[in-house]
Design an enzyme around this catalytic site. Structure first.
Site, PDB file in Angstrom:
ATOM      1  N   ASP A   6       0.858  -1.174   0.000  1.00 51.00           N
ATOM      2  CA  ASP A   6       0.000   0.000   0.000  1.00 51.00           C
ATOM      3  C   ASP A   6       0.907   1.241   0.000  1.00 51.00           C
ATOM      4  O   ASP A   6       2.084   1.148   0.370  1.00 51.00           O
ATOM      5  CB  ASP A   6      -0.850  -0.087   1.282  1.00 51.00           C
ATOM      6  CG  ASP A   6      -1.729   1.102   1.495  1.00 51.00           C
ATOM      7  OD1 ASP A   6      -2.243   1.655   0.516  1.00 51.00           O
ATOM      8  OD2 ASP A   6      -1.909   1.476   2.686  1.00 51.00           O
ATOM      9  N   ASP A   8      -0.261   5.046   0.846  1.00 52.23           N
ATOM     10  CA  ASP A   8      -0.565   5.975   1.942  1.00 52.23           C
ATOM     11  C   ASP A   8      -0.482   5.245   3.276  1.00 52.23           C
ATOM     12  O   ASP A   8      -1.162   4.248   3.488  1.00 52.23           O
ATOM     13  CB  ASP A   8      -1.979   6.551   1.788  1.00 52.23           C
ATOM     14  CG  ASP A   8      -2.103   7.477   0.584  1.00 52.23           C
ATOM     15  OD1 ASP A   8      -1.441   8.522   0.582  1.00 52.23           O
ATOM     16  OD2 ASP A   8      -2.843   7.132  -0.363  1.00 52.23           O
ATOM     17  N   ASP A 200      -1.709  -0.380   6.060  1.00 56.51           N
ATOM     18  CA  ASP A 200      -1.975   0.239   7.361  1.00 56.51           C
ATOM     19  C   ASP A 200      -3.453   0.140   7.762  1.00 56.51           C
ATOM     20  O   ASP A 200      -3.811   0.592   8.832  1.00 56.51           O
ATOM     21  CB  ASP A 200      -1.550   1.718   7.356  1.00 56.51           C
ATOM     22  CG  ASP A 200      -2.358   2.559   6.390  1.00 56.51           C
ATOM     23  OD1 ASP A 200      -2.683   2.060   5.295  1.00 56.51           O
ATOM     24  OD2 ASP A 200      -2.690   3.716   6.729  1.00 56.51           O
TER      25      ASP A 200
HETATM   26 MG   LIG Z   1      -3.015   3.039   3.415  1.00 60.44          MG
END
Ligand SMILES: [Mg+2]
Length: 247
Positions: A6, A8, A200
């Site tokens: 991922d 961000d 995240d």
């Molecule tokens: Mg993310």
């Protein structure tokens, strides 16, 4: 197999690089591992992401970047018309597929993604096109988007406004949904054995790992903090950030 990362909350928070992440990618590549970058962010064009990745010290070929804008474009057929209620990345992905894009009027599909200039007029144009028969496609349903100053409303918040106004359920393209999983399979090949999803956000990255049938490594450098644990789905590994995950 590949490391499916991922962006961000893993490589950066908004415009701030996360310390050590670029070196961690270099370590993976040094071992001969393929690293694929998979983002639910649909707002920017591919060249902007590649430039940003280069800026933070992670040179990437366009083949190794998958965005939810590209996944959303697979839900619209070449020759169809799409009303874009999203950023330039969605326009770009739709045009690359041979879809005509408009900002107003009737359409075969309305494609909604995160854009900072979303307003009541844009909401009205999107809802009207859907009430006139267009289907609703969302690039992603992330409620928030991580920044160094904390979370801000994400693409899912805009999508919810359009869906509520039009009274329909959207089809969602990004992680953890099937269109994104199909795109990743197409890039990596069907043999995902040995791959890992690093992200995240359990609700997108974690469930995406489940959809692909591979382990999920949760990093605490984005929207999920230590105090949020335990989370569902349960990660195979939890690390402070990418750098401490890839030792
Ligand atoms: Mg993310």
């Amino acid at each position: 197999m590949a490391w499916i990362l991922d962006l961000d909350g893993v490589l950066w928070l908004s415009d701030e690089p996360i310390a050590g992440s670029a070196d961690a990618v270099a370590r993976l590549r040094g071992r001969g591992e393929r690293v694929l970058f998979v983002s639910n962010n649909s707002s920017a064009c591919v060249d902007e992401y590649l430039a940003k990745l280069e800026r933070v010290g992670v040179p990437v070929q366009s083949d190794d970047l998958v965005t939810s804008a590209q996944a959303a474009a697979t839900l619209v057929e070449p020759g169809e018309t799409a009303l874009v209620c999203a950023g330039p990345g969605v326009d770009e992905a739709l045009k690359a597929r041979g879809v005509r894009t408009v900002r107003d009027g009737t359409a075969d599909a309305v494609v909604v993604g995160w854009h900072r200039d979303f307003d009541y007029e844009g909401l009205t144009r999107a809802a009207k096109a859907i009430m006139a028969g267009a289907r609703l496609v969302g690039t992603n349903d992330d409620a928030t988007y991580p920044t160094p100053d904390g979370p801000i409303p994400g693409g899912g918040a805009i999508l919810a406004a359009v869906a509520t106004a039009a009274g329909v359920e959207p089809t969602i393209a990004g992680k953890p949904h099937a269109p994104m999983a199909q795109l990743v399979r197409a890039r990596v090949g069907d043999d995902l054995a040995g791959s890992t999803v690093v992200g995240d956000r359990p609700s997108t990255d974690g469930l995406f790992a489940v959809a692909l049938g591979v382990p999920f490594a949760l990093v605490l450098s984005g929207v999920t903090k230590e105090g949020d644990l335990p989370v569902e789905p349960e990660p195979t590994q939890v690390a402070a950030d990418l750098s401490s995950l890839v030792v």
